[in-house]
Design an enzyme around this catalytic site. Structure first.
Site, PDB file in Angstrom:
ATOM      1  N   GLN A   1      10.230  25.752   8.231  1.00 31.54           N
ATOM      2  CA  GLN A   1       9.674  26.891   8.974  1.00 31.54           C
ATOM      3  C   GLN A   1      10.384  27.096  10.309  1.00 31.54           C
ATOM      4  OE1 GLN A   1       5.088  26.737   8.268  1.00 31.54           O
ATOM      5  NE2 GLN A   1       5.825  24.633   8.319  1.00 31.54           N
TER       6      GLN A   1
ATOM      7  N   TYR B   1       5.718   7.280  17.833  1.00 32.24           N
ATOM      8  CA  TYR B   1       6.070   7.441  16.409  1.00 32.24           C
ATOM      9  C   TYR B   1       7.285   8.354  16.269  1.00 32.24           C
ATOM     10  CZ  TYR B   1       5.233   7.943  11.349  1.00 32.24           C
ATOM     11  OH  TYR B   1       5.362   7.924   9.971  1.00 32.24           O
TER      12      TYR B   1
ATOM     13  N   ASN C   1      10.494   0.274   4.336  1.00 30.74           N
ATOM     14  CA  ASN C   1       9.348   1.185   4.288  1.00 30.74           C
ATOM     15  C   ASN C   1       8.244   0.851   5.290  1.00 30.74           C
ATOM     16  OD1 ASN C   1       7.243   2.996   2.772  1.00 30.74           O
ATOM     17  ND2 ASN C   1       6.374   0.930   2.782  1.00 30.74           N
TER      18      ASN C   1
ATOM     19  N   LEU D   1       0.833  -1.212   0.000  1.00 26.87           N
ATOM     20  CA  LEU D   1       0.000   0.000   0.000  1.00 26.87           C
ATOM     21  C   LEU D   1       0.862   1.254   0.000  1.00 26.87           C
ATOM     22  CD1 LEU D   1      -2.566  -0.852   2.859  1.00 26.87           C
ATOM     23  CD2 LEU D   1      -3.054  -0.829   0.395  1.00 26.87           C
ATOM     24  N   GLY D   2       0.228   2.376  -0.269  1.00 23.81           N
ATOM     25  CA  GLY D   2       0.811   3.689  -0.011  1.00 23.81           C
ATOM     26  C   GLY D   2       2.186   3.933  -0.621  1.00 23.81           C
TER      27      GLY D   2
HETATM   28  N1  LIG Z   1       1.996   8.696   4.807  1.00 17.28           N
HETATM   29  C1  LIG Z   1       2.723   9.620   5.421  1.00 17.28           C
HETATM   30  O1  LIG Z   1       2.281  10.763   5.592  1.00 17.28           O
HETATM   31  C2  LIG Z   1       4.110   9.312   5.900  1.00 17.28           C
HETATM   32  C3  LIG Z   1       4.917  10.390   6.259  1.00 17.28           C
HETATM   33  C4  LIG Z   1       6.193  10.136   6.724  1.00 17.28           C
HETATM   34  C5  LIG Z   1       6.677   8.851   6.796  1.00 17.28           C
HETATM   35  N2  LIG Z   1       5.850   7.803   6.450  1.00 17.28           N
HETATM   36  C6  LIG Z   1       6.406   6.460   6.556  1.00 17.28           C
HETATM   37  O2  LIG Z   1       6.380   5.840   5.301  1.00 17.28           O
HETATM   38  C7  LIG Z   1       6.169   4.444   5.448  1.00 17.28           C
HETATM   39  C8  LIG Z   1       4.957   4.010   4.639  1.00 17.28           C
HETATM   40  O3  LIG Z   1       3.822   4.721   5.096  1.00 17.28           O
HETATM   41  P1  LIG Z   1       2.399   4.682   4.358  1.00 17.28           P
HETATM   42  O4  LIG Z   1       1.751   5.971   4.646  1.00 17.28           O
HETATM   43  O5  LIG Z   1       2.544   4.227   2.957  1.00 17.28           O
HETATM   44  O6  LIG Z   1       1.677   3.563   5.256  1.00 17.28           O
HETATM   45  P2  LIG Z   1       0.436   2.606   4.897  1.00 17.28           P
HETATM   46  O7  LIG Z   1      -0.198   2.263   6.197  1.00 17.28           O
HETATM   47  O8  LIG Z   1      -0.415   3.239   3.868  1.00 17.28           O
HETATM   48  O9  LIG Z   1       1.169   1.321   4.321  1.00 17.28           O
HETATM   49  C9  LIG Z   1       2.079   0.614   5.149  1.00 17.28           C
HETATM   50  C10 LIG Z   1       2.254  -0.791   4.661  1.00 17.28           C
HETATM   51  O10 LIG Z   1       3.091  -1.463   5.613  1.00 17.28           O
HETATM   52  C11 LIG Z   1       2.524  -2.729   5.884  1.00 17.28           C
HETATM   53  N3  LIG Z   1       2.936  -3.170   7.221  1.00 17.28           N
HETATM   54  C12 LIG Z   1       2.477  -2.763   8.424  1.00 17.28           C
HETATM   55  N4  LIG Z   1       3.062  -3.455   9.402  1.00 17.28           N
HETATM   56  C13 LIG Z   1       3.927  -4.324   8.816  1.00 17.28           C
HETATM   57  C14 LIG Z   1       4.823  -5.300   9.302  1.00 17.28           C
HETATM   58  N5  LIG Z   1       4.948  -5.553  10.613  1.00 17.28           N
HETATM   59  N6  LIG Z   1       5.579  -5.981   8.415  1.00 17.28           N
HETATM   60  C15 LIG Z   1       5.463  -5.750   7.085  1.00 17.28           C
HETATM   61  N7  LIG Z   1       4.602  -4.865   6.565  1.00 17.28           N
HETATM   62  C16 LIG Z   1       3.848  -4.153   7.431  1.00 17.28           C
HETATM   63  C17 LIG Z   1       1.018  -2.528   5.771  1.00 17.28           C
HETATM   64  O11 LIG Z   1       0.341  -3.750   5.564  1.00 17.28           O
HETATM   65  C18 LIG Z   1       0.943  -1.583   4.587  1.00 17.28           C
HETATM   66  O12 LIG Z   1       0.879  -2.285   3.367  1.00 17.28           O
HETATM   67  C19 LIG Z   1       6.012   4.197   6.955  1.00 17.28           C
HETATM   68  O13 LIG Z   1       7.248   3.826   7.510  1.00 17.28           O
HETATM   69  C20 LIG Z   1       5.599   5.552   7.464  1.00 17.28           C
HETATM   70  O14 LIG Z   1       5.896   5.723   8.830  1.00 17.28           O
HETATM   71  C21 LIG Z   1       4.586   8.022   5.998  1.00 17.28           C
END
Ligand SMILES: NC(=O)c1ccc[n+]([C@@H]2O[C@H](COP(=O)([O-])OP(=O)(O)OC[C@H]3O[C@@H](n4cnc5c(N)ncnc54)[C@H](O)[C@@H]3O)[C@@H](O)[C@H]2O)c1
Length: 256
Positions: free
Chosen positions: A256, A155, A90, A16-17
């Protein structure tokens, strides 16, 4: 089209994502991609999408908090693609709680994925990459690894940990002469299921999104490809002189 030609890349949390966007982008540039995730259904869909577009990919079910599953992933990668060139650490989870109300169980659960998972990934990838004589590891930290938020205690701690673990590993690999680079990426808010679910847990999603948009000087939050392009750069040989750095992609949030 060929910035990653012939390179074997693993993307954790690739269902995802941001992880999904990274897997698709690396494959588009010629990488042989192993998508791993706890969600086998959605992870397999990403692999199908890559193959449909003419790329090469496999899915391996994987909980990043479990060391024995890392061993299994590395075996699966070497079996199919003979080597490992790139790891994108990720997979991650969020928890919208302050330090006073976070339980120890919640803290440990988040840390086991966001920090233990990255530690285990680096450790096992270095061992696999050493055999190959080259490699790039990209760790997803966050703006929340650079600045604090009163409602993101665990977090913040996990992402700050990822930032400095990255630098320690980068220095270790450089001094050992491994030719393995390690860098972190620090996204601002990106529209993914993680952020959507976070907003749902806090109340009205549309209102929450407007508020998040307004927190980024550029006027809006980002999309997964904004991060995938940065990850692609760090994964490719174009960044061959870059190690131990933090790539901030945040619409000006931390300026900022
Ligand atoms: N979306 C944001 O705004 C954002 C901002 C900064 C950093 N991040 C970081 O980017 C990364 C991805 O975030 P996202 O927003 O795409 O998250 P998301 O929740 O949309 O997707 C995360 C994916 O990780 C998988 N996952 C969760 N736990 C897991 C585990 N124990 N083992 C393997 N897979 C696992 C989930 O099934 C999912 O497919 C994360 O590390 C998040 O902290 C996200």
């Amino acid at each position: 089209m060929n910035r990653m030609s012939g390179k074997s890349a693993v993307v954790t949390g690739g269902a995802l994502g941001i992880g999904r966007a990274c897997a698709l982008k690396l494959a588009e540039e010629g990488a042989l991609v192993t998508v791993t995730d706890v969600d086998a259904g959605k992870g397999s869909l990403v692999v199908a999408e890559i193959r449909k577009r003419g790329g090469d990919a496999q899915f391996i079910e994987h909980d990043v908090a479990d060391e024995s599953q890392w061993v299994h992933v590395m075996q699966g990668v070497v079996e199919r693609y003979k080597k490992l060139d790139v790891l994108v650490n990720n997979a991650g989870v969020a928890l919208g709680k302050d330090v006073e109300h976070t339980t120890l169980a919640e803290w440990r659960s988040l840390m086991s994925i966001n920090l233990d998972g990255v530690f285990l990934g680096i450790k096992h990838a270095v061992q696999a990459m050493k055999a190959n004589g080259t490699g790039s590891i990209v760790n997803l930290s966050s703006i929340e690894g650079l600045v604090g938020d009163p409602n993101l205690a665990a977090y913040n701690a996990s992402k700050g940990g990822v930032r400095l673990l990255t630098k320690s590993a980068a220095l270790y690999c450089a001094k050992a002469g491994y030719n393995i680079r390690v860098n972190s990426v620090h996204p601002g808010y990106i529209w993914t299921p993680m952020v959507e679910n976070f907003l749902k847990s806090q109340g009205d999603v549309a209102q929450g999104r407007k508020l998040l948009d307004s927190m980024h000087p550029i006027g809006h939050i980002g999309e997964p490809d904004d991060i995938a392009y940065g990850v692609l750069y760090l994964a490719s040989d174009e960044s061959k002189f870059v190690t131990g750095t933090e790539l901030v992609i945040d619409g000006g949030y931390t300026a900022q």
